[in-house]
Design a protein around this motif. Structure first.
Motif, PDB file in Angstrom:
ATOM      1  N   ARG A 347       0.922  -1.133   0.056  1.00 14.14           N
ATOM      2  CA  ARG A 347      -0.453   0.378  -0.027  1.00 14.14           C
ATOM      3  C   ARG A 347       0.718   1.217   0.128  1.00 14.14           C
ATOM      4  N   SER A 348       2.254   1.027  -0.566  1.00 14.33           N
ATOM      5  CA  SER A 348       2.963   2.735  -0.331  1.00 14.33           C
ATOM      6  C   SER A 348       3.060   2.155  -2.025  1.00 14.33           C
ATOM      7  N   ARG A 349       3.566   3.946  -2.274  1.00 18.36           N
ATOM      8  CA  ARG A 349       4.062   4.357  -3.268  1.00 18.36           C
ATOM      9  C   ARG A 349       4.943   4.297  -4.129  1.00 18.36           C
ATOM     10  N   HIS A 350       5.358   3.482  -5.565  1.00 13.21           N
ATOM     11  CA  HIS A 350       6.638   3.821  -5.904  1.00 13.21           C
ATOM     12  C   HIS A 350       6.553   4.290  -7.248  1.00 13.21           C
ATOM     13  N   PRO A 351       8.076   5.155  -7.602  1.00 10.83           N
ATOM     14  CA  PRO A 351       7.781   5.844  -8.737  1.00 10.83           C
ATOM     15  C   PRO A 351       8.091   4.937 -10.123  1.00 10.83           C
ATOM     16  N   PHE A 352       7.393   4.215 -11.011  1.00 13.81           N
ATOM     17  CA  PHE A 352       7.410   3.364 -12.017  1.00 13.81           C
ATOM     18  C   PHE A 352       7.250   4.263 -13.105  1.00 13.81           C
ATOM     19  N   ASP A 366      10.769   1.343 -12.953  1.00 11.33           N
ATOM     20  CA  ASP A 366      10.887   2.415 -12.651  1.00 11.33           C
ATOM     21  C   ASP A 366      12.454   3.197 -12.917  1.00 11.33           C
ATOM     22  N   ALA A 367      12.956   4.519 -13.136  1.00 13.84           N
ATOM     23  CA  ALA A 367      13.861   5.282 -13.980  1.00 13.84           C
ATOM     24  C   ALA A 367      14.854   4.446 -13.893  1.00 13.84           C
ATOM     25  N   GLU A 368      15.202   3.992 -12.040  1.00 13.65           N
ATOM     26  CA  GLU A 368      16.614   3.088 -12.110  1.00 13.65           C
ATOM     27  C   GLU A 368      17.040   1.741 -13.257  1.00 13.65           C
ATOM     28  N   GLY A 369      15.708   1.202 -13.560  1.00 12.59           N
ATOM     29  CA  GLY A 369      16.229   0.154 -13.565  1.00 12.59           C
ATOM     30  C   GLY A 369      15.493  -0.799 -13.210  1.00 12.59           C
ATOM     31  N   ASN A 370      14.810  -0.329 -11.876  1.00 15.39           N
ATOM     32  CA  ASN A 370      14.805  -1.517 -10.879  1.00 15.39           C
ATOM     33  C   ASN A 370      13.100  -2.082 -11.398  1.00 15.39           C
ATOM     34  N   LEU A 371      12.938  -3.499 -11.543  1.00 17.07           N
ATOM     35  CA  LEU A 371      11.071  -3.873 -11.833  1.00 17.07           C
ATOM     36  C   LEU A 371      10.454  -4.530 -10.980  1.00 17.07           C
TER      37      LEU A 371
END
Length: 531
Positions: A347-352, A366-371
């Motif tokens: 229920r947190s948010r992530h900047p994809f 995301d901008a760092e390549g995390n999936l």
């Protein structure tokens, strides 16, 4: 995303086509019938509570943490902004939209039309469109509500004591519970706590923790308790968790007359106060029954809150709905490596920033390549306003695949959050709907033989939009973002309260529910459901 919906069908609860008595106290039994409130109009049997119970004060709001959790919002304070569209530093709301229409200036014309003062004394008093018991229901008032009434009684239509016209619309049969006088009646006639409109939970909720828990008409003696317990034990041994009939003539002979009904573990009641008899503590419900305190457990409900949106750039929002590690490409082909030290909380948010396909699987990146696997993310996005919804109308969009909700004013999104909808396809109907009725709280009960029978008094902030399917608060779970219900759209109690004040129409001052489908209170907000 359909696959994700199918694998989430664990822990189902509440609402949909299996609902057999959706509105206990409103007289709007679904489907068909008009329930106990309507019966009171004809019989004059009024249900009033017992001893007075003071209204507890709710705590003031404090900022949410990164997961969106925050204490329930309390009544307005000098420090709290009045604007429900003003977010705090974490983006969550700090005030609720008002439940009621602002009262009008009381003009001489209104005084002449409604010169008398009324006090509602019935648990659920029906306001009808005409002086007929089968006339459309405009709304419901609960004990303690005050109204202005016309000067003279009108008779007929199945009401033996007569009708009064009330402001702003409709008629109340005196049989249903209404005291009328030339000056405001003494509210000592009523001993029922009022709903807390500026708190996430309008009442105090308790869960039944034992199968076959007896609820008594009055405080019972030791012998009556023992007799009630023995009857429950015998019934459970012979019939399992099937509920014992409430009609005395259909019960086994060993059940004492002081027992109103038996409820099973997992059912919920609203509590109005506490009493002691023979050194044993009892809880008094809002319906005026008594149960032993040790057989119930209090429930507070999730404090999760959605986001206030400042502008169109706020969307999309990506919510983590399953707590799983971020991943990265290994650098060799399409292999992936889990980053166990990077596990966003649920229920947190992530900047994809985009969706990608790796092998046969879909991911957010995301901008760092995390999936993150697509099934672990719920996306709130902007939807084009459907035809038939005006440029200044308030409306709501529910996405079943994403398990998200976005509230709009015209084309402008103003709020978004996570929800829980029907556990099976088709339970929450796709389409453009309009609100049919709004209830500060309304009881829901279903009693099939299988284990998921339920009975919940005063489900908070309920807004029906398609038959038995509603938007409402759910205090019995915190699984928002995952499918869970029998069809209704479950929200956290704070989010459900915010949305209740946001949608149109607002309730007339002092009313407990309103039926916008009658057309007497303005156009109802649209609820748009998509796959």
């Amino acid at each position: 995303m359909q696959r994700r919906r199918l694998i989430e069908g664990v822990g189902s609860f509440l609402c949909g086509v299996v609902l057999s008595a959706a509105v206990y106290e409103t007289g709007l039994r679904r489907p068909g019938g008009e329930g106990e409130a309507a019966a009171a109009e004809a019989t004059g049997e009024l249900a009033t509570a017992g001893d007075p119970a003071p209204e507890p004060e709710a705590p003031a709001i404090s900022p949410a943490d990164a997961s969106g959790e925050a204490p329930a919002i309390a009544a307005d304070t000098p420090e709290a902004p009045a604007d429900p569209y003003t977010p705090d530093a974490n983006g969550t709301f700090v005030a609720f939209p008002p439940v009621y229409v602002a009262p009008p200036e009381w003009t001489p014309e209104l005084e002449a039309t409604f010169p008398r003062h009324g006090l509602v004394t019935g648990v659920a008093t029906v306001v009808r469109e005409r002086t007929e018991r089968d006339a459309p229901i405009l709304g419901i008032l609960r004990a303690g509500a005050r109204v202005r009434a016309d000067a003279e009684l009108s008779f007929g239509g199945g009401c033996t004591k007569g009708w009064h016209k009330v402001y702003p619309a409709g008629w109340i049969c005196l049989n249903a519970g209404l005291e009328v006088a030339d000056s405001p009646p003494d509210d000592g006639l009523v001993a029922t706590p009022r709903a807390r409109l500026d708190a996430a939970m309008p009442y105090e909720y308790w869960r039944v923790s034992h199968d076959g828990t007896p609820f008594f008409h009055r405080l019972p003696g030791f012998g009556e308790q023992d007799q009630a317990d023995m009857a429950a034990k015998t019934w459970l041994a012979e019939h399992g968790r099937s509920l014992m009939p409430t009609t005395p003539s259909e019960r086994p002979p060993g059940v004492p007359a002081v027992v109103k009904e038996y409820l099973n573990a997992g059912f919920y009641v609203t509590v109005a106060g506490e009493a002691v008899k023979s050194e044993r503590k009892f809880l008094r419900t809002l319906r005026g029954t008594f149960a032993r305190k040790y057989q119930l457990e209090q429930r507070e409900g999730s404090t999760f809150q959605g986001l206030v949106l400042r502008g169109e750039d706020d969307l999309p929002v990506h919510w983590i709905v399953r707590e799983t590690p971020l991943q990265r490409r290994s650098g060799e082909g399409e292999g992936l490596v889990k980053l166990e030290d990077k596990k966003p909380t649920r229920r947190s948010r992530h900047p994809f920033v985009r969706k990608v396909t790796v092998g046969n699987a879909r991911f957010y990146e995301d901008a760092e390549g995390n999936l993150m696997p697509e099934y672990a993310v719920g996306q709130s996005y902007k939807l084009k306003r459907p035809p038939g919804i005006g440029p200044e109308e308030k409306w709501v969009h529910v996405d079943l695949s994403e398990q998200t909700l976005v509230a709009y004013v015209g084309d402008r999104p103003v709020f978004t959050t996570l929800v829980s909808t029907g556990k099976e396809p088709g339970m929450t109907p796709v389409g453009v709907h309009r609100l049919q009725s709004k209830h500060i709280a309304t009881s829901m009960r279903d009693q099939p033989v299988e284990d998921d029978a339920y009975s919940i008094e005063d489900v908070p902030w309920t807004q029906y939009f398609h038959n038995n399917v509603a938007l409402h608060g759910a205090f019995w779970h915190g699984g928002f973002g995952l499918v869970r219900s029998h069809g209704c759209v479950n929200l956290s109690p704070p989010d459900a309260r915010w949305l209740f004040g946001f949608t149109e129409p607002a309730l007339p001052d002092g009313w407990h529910s309103v039926t916008p489908s009658t057309g007497r209170f303005g156009k109802a907000s649209a609820v748009v459901v998509t796959e």
